[in-house]
Motif scaffolding. Sequence first.
Motif, short mmCIF file in Angstrom:
data_model
loop_
_atom_site.label_atom_id
_atom_site.label_comp_id
_atom_site.label_asym_id
_atom_site.label_seq_id
_atom_site.Cartn_x
_atom_site.Cartn_y
_atom_site.Cartn_z
N ILE A 1 -9.32 -4.66 1.73
CA ILE A 1 -8.49 -3.50 2.15
C ILE A 1 -9.38 -2.32 2.58
CG2 ILE A 1 -6.96 -1.70 1.19
CD1 ILE A 1 -5.32 -4.07 2.01
N TRP B 1 -5.26 5.54 1.82
CA TRP B 1 -5.59 4.14 1.58
C TRP B 1 -6.40 3.93 0.30
CZ3 TRP B 1 -10.58 2.44 1.26
CH2 TRP B 1 -11.57 3.25 1.81
N MET C 1 0.82 -1.21 0.00
CA MET C 1 0.00 0.00 0.00
C MET C 1 0.86 1.27 0.00
SD MET C 1 -3.33 -0.55 -0.05
CE MET C 1 -4.31 0.51 1.01
N MET D 1 1.98 3.38 2.10
CA MET D 1 1.38 4.55 2.75
C MET D 1 2.44 5.28 3.58
SD MET D 1 -2.24 2.74 3.34
CE MET D 1 -2.97 3.86 4.48
N LEU E 1 1.19 0.53 9.66
CA LEU E 1 1.79 1.55 8.78
C LEU E 1 3.19 1.91 9.28
CD1 LEU E 1 -1.14 4.05 8.07
CD2 LEU E 1 -0.50 1.98 6.86
N TYR F 1 -8.85 -0.58 6.19
CA TYR F 1 -8.19 0.72 6.25
C TYR F 1 -9.13 1.91 6.42
CZ TYR F 1 -3.57 -1.11 5.04
OH TYR F 1 -2.37 -1.76 5.07
N PRO G 1 -2.21 7.68 6.63
CA PRO G 1 -3.41 6.82 6.72
C PRO G 1 -4.51 7.19 5.73
CG PRO G 1 -2.75 7.60 8.90
CD PRO G 1 -1.90 8.33 7.90
N ARG H 1 -4.24 4.26 -2.83
CA ARG H 1 -3.27 3.16 -2.98
C ARG H 1 -3.97 1.83 -3.27
NH1 ARG H 1 1.31 6.00 -0.95
NH2 ARG H 1 0.85 7.90 -2.10
N ALA H 2 -5.16 1.63 -2.71
CA ALA H 2 -5.91 0.40 -3.00
C ALA H 2 -6.29 0.39 -4.48
CB ALA H 2 -7.16 0.32 -2.11
#
Length: 241
Positions: A124, A90, A47, A49, A166, A128, A87, A93-94
């Motif tokens: 995910i 998410w 991910m 992050m 993370l 998240y 955070p 990035r997903a």
Amino acid sequence: MSQPLSFEQIVDARRSVRKYNSQADFDHNDVEEAIKLATLSPNSSNMQMWAFHRVISEEKRTQLAEICMGQNAAKTANELLVITVTPDKWKQRAEMNANVIRNAFGDRDDDTAKRALKYYEKLIPIIYNNDKIGLRGLGRKLFSAWVGRNKPMVREVTKEDVRVSLHKSAALAAMTFMYAMKNKGYDTCPLEGFDSKRAKKLLGLDNSDQICMIISCGVSTPDGIYSERHRVGAEEVIKTH
Ligand SMILES: Cc1cc2nc3c(=O)[nH]c(=O)nc-3n(C[C@H](O)[C@H](O)[C@H](O)COP(=O)(O)O)c2cc1C
């Protein structure tokens, strides 16, 4: 030209340096390269992050060094690298991961392709997506405990657990960065002694971002390492089962 160091030599030679030599050559492009290597580190669900904020200008470095409680390791550094976790990234990035899978699998419709896509499209987001006070996470915790009565189940599903996850990934990138810097002939010191609130303000970070570590970079002075390295014995920490 000096011989390249072996991996063992790099690991052995890396020390936390608290005093850097302001006269030594320092090429900021090397930091950029080391960060790029750091981004190859393993990270949870790929991910990524994390973010790497480079503090180079003298003015900002001085301000950040004060925020690092005036530590010498920060005050004398040529560059300070602030590694954060993000955070709120998410969803993006997903989607990025889902797109990579779609491109890789093309119009495949088998179970493997479906499962891979479902991971980023369904699972995910469940893990998240967190609200401010972590209620969703508590719901997940109860669900996990329920399912976990009869079969193995991941237990670390709260908002706080995601935060730890993370930071794990970001810390691995921090380690790769420090070894990459050592490999290029530089020294570093990881720092957690800083005022995160002031540091976030100085860098204009998003409220949800968290600082994992600040890493000072430079070339050590002869007295830049404060003490002999010592570690507890292997038998104390290596447990064989
Ligand atoms: C997460 C983390 C935070 C640290 N914070 C500081 C710090 O704020 N100031 C400092 O001088 N050293 C800091 N250190 C460095 C440790 O003190 C150092 O790694 C340890 O004493 C072992 O020494 P070595 O790194 O030279 O092997 C930190 C290290 C880690 C991993």
